[in-house]
Design a protein around this motif. Structure first.
Motif, PDB file in Angstrom:
ATOM      1  N   ARG B 118       0.768  -1.204  -0.037  1.00  0.00           N
ATOM      2  CA  ARG B 118       0.060  -0.180  -0.064  1.00  0.00           C
ATOM      3  C   ARG B 118       0.939   1.072   0.040  1.00  0.00           C
ATOM      4  O   ARG B 118       0.683   2.120  -0.826  1.00  0.00           O
ATOM      5  CB  ARG B 118      -0.861  -0.191   1.051  1.00  0.00           C
ATOM      6  CG  ARG B 118      -1.929   0.919   1.031  1.00  0.00           C
ATOM      7  CD  ARG B 118      -3.058   0.571   2.557  1.00  0.00           C
ATOM      8  NE  ARG B 118      -3.636   1.618   2.886  1.00  0.00           N
ATOM      9  CZ  ARG B 118      -3.843   2.056   3.985  1.00  0.00           C
ATOM     10  NH1 ARG B 118      -3.564   1.184   5.003  1.00  0.00           N
ATOM     11  NH2 ARG B 118      -4.592   3.332   4.438  1.00  0.00           N
ATOM     12  N   PHE B 119       1.955   1.194   0.846  1.00  0.00           N
ATOM     13  CA  PHE B 119       2.888   2.332   0.787  1.00  0.00           C
ATOM     14  C   PHE B 119       4.180   1.776   0.650  1.00  0.00           C
ATOM     15  O   PHE B 119       4.483   0.487   1.004  1.00  0.00           O
ATOM     16  CB  PHE B 119       2.880   2.916   2.282  1.00  0.00           C
ATOM     17  CG  PHE B 119       1.303   3.701   2.383  1.00  0.00           C
ATOM     18  CD1 PHE B 119       1.093   4.722   1.656  1.00  0.00           C
ATOM     19  CD2 PHE B 119       0.591   3.093   3.544  1.00  0.00           C
ATOM     20  CE1 PHE B 119      -0.290   5.399   1.925  1.00  0.00           C
ATOM     21  CE2 PHE B 119      -0.663   3.632   3.584  1.00  0.00           C
ATOM     22  CZ  PHE B 119      -1.007   4.999   2.715  1.00  0.00           C
ATOM     23  N   PRO B 120       5.140   2.595   0.222  1.00  0.00           N
ATOM     24  CA  PRO B 120       6.692   2.323   0.035  1.00  0.00           C
ATOM     25  C   PRO B 120       7.242   1.665   1.586  1.00  0.00           C
ATOM     26  O   PRO B 120       6.796   2.415   2.528  1.00  0.00           O
ATOM     27  CB  PRO B 120       7.228   3.407  -0.317  1.00  0.00           C
ATOM     28  CG  PRO B 120       6.234   4.363  -0.931  1.00  0.00           C
ATOM     29  CD  PRO B 120       5.053   4.248  -0.055  1.00  0.00           C
ATOM     30  N   ILE B 121       8.141   0.951   1.260  1.00  0.00           N
ATOM     31  CA  ILE B 121       8.863   0.357   2.696  1.00  0.00           C
ATOM     32  C   ILE B 121      10.328   0.977   2.407  1.00  0.00           C
ATOM     33  O   ILE B 121      11.064   0.620   1.596  1.00  0.00           O
ATOM     34  CB  ILE B 121       8.804  -1.114   2.762  1.00  0.00           C
ATOM     35  CG1 ILE B 121       7.363  -1.672   2.982  1.00  0.00           C
ATOM     36  CG2 ILE B 121       9.588  -1.455   4.179  1.00  0.00           C
ATOM     37  CD1 ILE B 121       7.482  -2.991   3.099  1.00  0.00           C
ATOM     38  N   PRO B 122      10.534   1.934   3.293  1.00  0.00           N
ATOM     39  CA  PRO B 122      11.973   2.828   3.282  1.00  0.00           C
ATOM     40  C   PRO B 122      13.175   1.773   3.013  1.00  0.00           C
ATOM     41  O   PRO B 122      13.984   2.246   2.202  1.00  0.00           O
ATOM     42  CB  PRO B 122      12.092   3.640   4.297  1.00  0.00           C
ATOM     43  CG  PRO B 122      10.506   3.832   4.823  1.00  0.00           C
ATOM     44  CD  PRO B 122       9.915   2.895   4.422  1.00  0.00           C
ATOM     45  N   THR B 123      13.203   0.931   3.761  1.00  0.00           N
ATOM     46  CA  THR B 123      14.680  -0.211   3.604  1.00  0.00           C
ATOM     47  C   THR B 123      14.543  -1.038   2.148  1.00  0.00           C
ATOM     48  O   THR B 123      15.680  -1.538   2.135  1.00  0.00           O
ATOM     49  CB  THR B 123      14.545  -1.263   4.740  1.00  0.00           C
ATOM     50  OG1 THR B 123      13.383  -1.502   4.870  1.00  0.00           O
ATOM     51  CG2 THR B 123      14.721  -0.526   6.204  1.00  0.00           C
ATOM     52  N   ARG B 125      13.542   0.812  -0.625  1.00  0.00           N
ATOM     53  CA  ARG B 125      13.347   1.701  -1.624  1.00  0.00           C
ATOM     54  C   ARG B 125      14.548   1.732  -2.698  1.00  0.00           C
ATOM     55  O   ARG B 125      14.269   2.123  -3.764  1.00  0.00           O
ATOM     56  CB  ARG B 125      13.007   3.293  -1.110  1.00  0.00           C
ATOM     57  CG  ARG B 125      14.262   3.829  -0.498  1.00  0.00           C
ATOM     58  CD  ARG B 125      13.942   5.281   0.069  1.00  0.00           C
ATOM     59  NE  ARG B 125      15.062   5.746   0.568  1.00  0.00           N
ATOM     60  CZ  ARG B 125      15.926   5.268   1.394  1.00  0.00           C
ATOM     61  NH1 ARG B 125      15.797   4.336   2.114  1.00  0.00           N
ATOM     62  NH2 ARG B 125      17.221   6.301   1.707  1.00  0.00           N
TER      63      ARG B 125
END
Lengths: 247, 247
Positions: B118-123, B125
């Motif tokens: 649903r949303f990006p996962i920073p680790t 990216r």
């Protein structure tokens, strides 16, 4: 006034940890400032896990109170527009006004990731600790077995930490190997300062053969930080799961 | 004089691709300069895959000639001391004087990684393309089936690329899903300019339902770049395997 709970994922590489510090980039500081700009209110989030400098999270939790009329579940979208790309809200929802993420019964799961190859692999360098010294996973598992259950983890707490009790319960402590990666996965109700990284450092000492797995029993009983292994590097650690069981 | 083969891993995020360009950070440029400083000779490596800006590799190959008396297998250690941490030599060895990495029969395997949450996962990216639009992996697999084997891949080649023939053979094209990640894994003897990223972009169009899997046959037959999907983002692509079969 409503209370909103955020699930927050971040790459901790560029941050001085969760907790607000004037003059330093912190996750809490970025959240407060993005929320302030979005809601046009002064906001101070309460964090569930105050992760250290360089530690990552898939699902840390923050709550805050607001008078906004933006529906709670829409805040995630709007907030992500204002956050740097290494912090991303995974969900936002309204919770009871007395919900406090640190006063709840909860289970947290951390993963400590180790890359055990001859040379570092650049695309893994930010999210795993590298060691070329071969680690014996069986020995790491044997050592880990002494740590599960309820124990006084004083030997596994950063010295100088002020805390009422150093007794904690580890529900699960698994050591898994996939290809060249070893993952230490630990689930507990709560952890002392640096506890997971000291456990990781100690299990790596067992994996290298520097201590015997049985030694871990002696280390626990000593209640002395000097006895345990070193605090493993922050970049290997990620908060991967956070379950709230009850208020 | 001896010829040395390096296996090179890198995080492409900070680089303008493999190929040397004056004034830009490139993998080739960093290798030439680190080798020059180590060997005190002017060195120009020959690369196997000239990966694009932002593309990663676990195992690209470079060869160079040198008069050094440093044993070939020790060069990896010494070179890693002089390279930035986002480039790491995985091995170094002496090879025949006529070994040329681009004139060999070889099999290359690329992985294109997609995060479908649903949303990006920073680790994630830096090493995966993010899309919140749900992708139907079955449809992606059906579309992929039309691309395996020997075909004229002109529709899957960046327009403007100068090349004798656009016929290539794909030995394997798999679409795997693990949790929220979809990995497109493609193995072939060689790829046209941007071919893997255009394949990834086209399979994602099939996964989204924007084109039907059968459409891929028409796209191939059209021999027209305009017919295929967009070139997928560079960061999702990693060269993961490089096998030399014969000279």
């Amino acid at each position: 006034m409503k209370r909103v709970k955020l699930v927050v994922a971040y790459d901790g590489t560029a941050y001085h940890g969760w907790q607000f510090q004037p003059g330093s980039r912190t996750i809490e500081g970025e959240l407060n400032s993005a929320l302030g700009s979005l809601l046009q209110e002064e906001v101070q989030v309460i964090g569930a896990s105050r992760t250290d400098s360089g530690v990552h999270a898939l699902c840390n939790v923050a709550v805050f109170d607001t008078d906004t009329c933006i529906p709670a579940d829409k805040i995630s979208y709007a907030l992500n527009q204002r956050l740097p790309e290494d912090i991303r809200i995974q969900s936002s929802e309204e919770v009871e006004g007395d919900f406090h993420p640190r006063h709840c019964n909860s289970r947290k799961t951390y993963e400590y990731r180790i890359l055990n190859t001859r040379f570092p692999i650049p695309t893994k360098r930010l999210y795993a600790h590298f060691t070329y010294v071969p680690l014996d996973v069986q020995k790491m598992r044997q050592a880990a077995a002494y740590l599960t259950g309820e124990h006084d983890f004083k030997s596994f707490c950063a010295s100088g930490a002020v805390v009422e009790s150093t007794v904690r319960t580890i529900y699960e402590l698994a050591v898994e190997k996939t290809g060249d990666e070893i993952v230490i996965r630990v689930c507990g109700s709560g952890f002392l300062y640096n506890m997971v990284r000291i456990i990781a450092g100690t299990l790596m000492e067992a994996g290298r053969g520097n201590i015997s797995p049985e030694n871990v029993k002696t280390i626990l009983e000593a209640k002395n930080r000097q006895m345990a292994g070193p605090t493993a590097q922050a970049c290997g650690l990620t908060l991967v799961k956070y379950d709230f069981l009850s208020q």
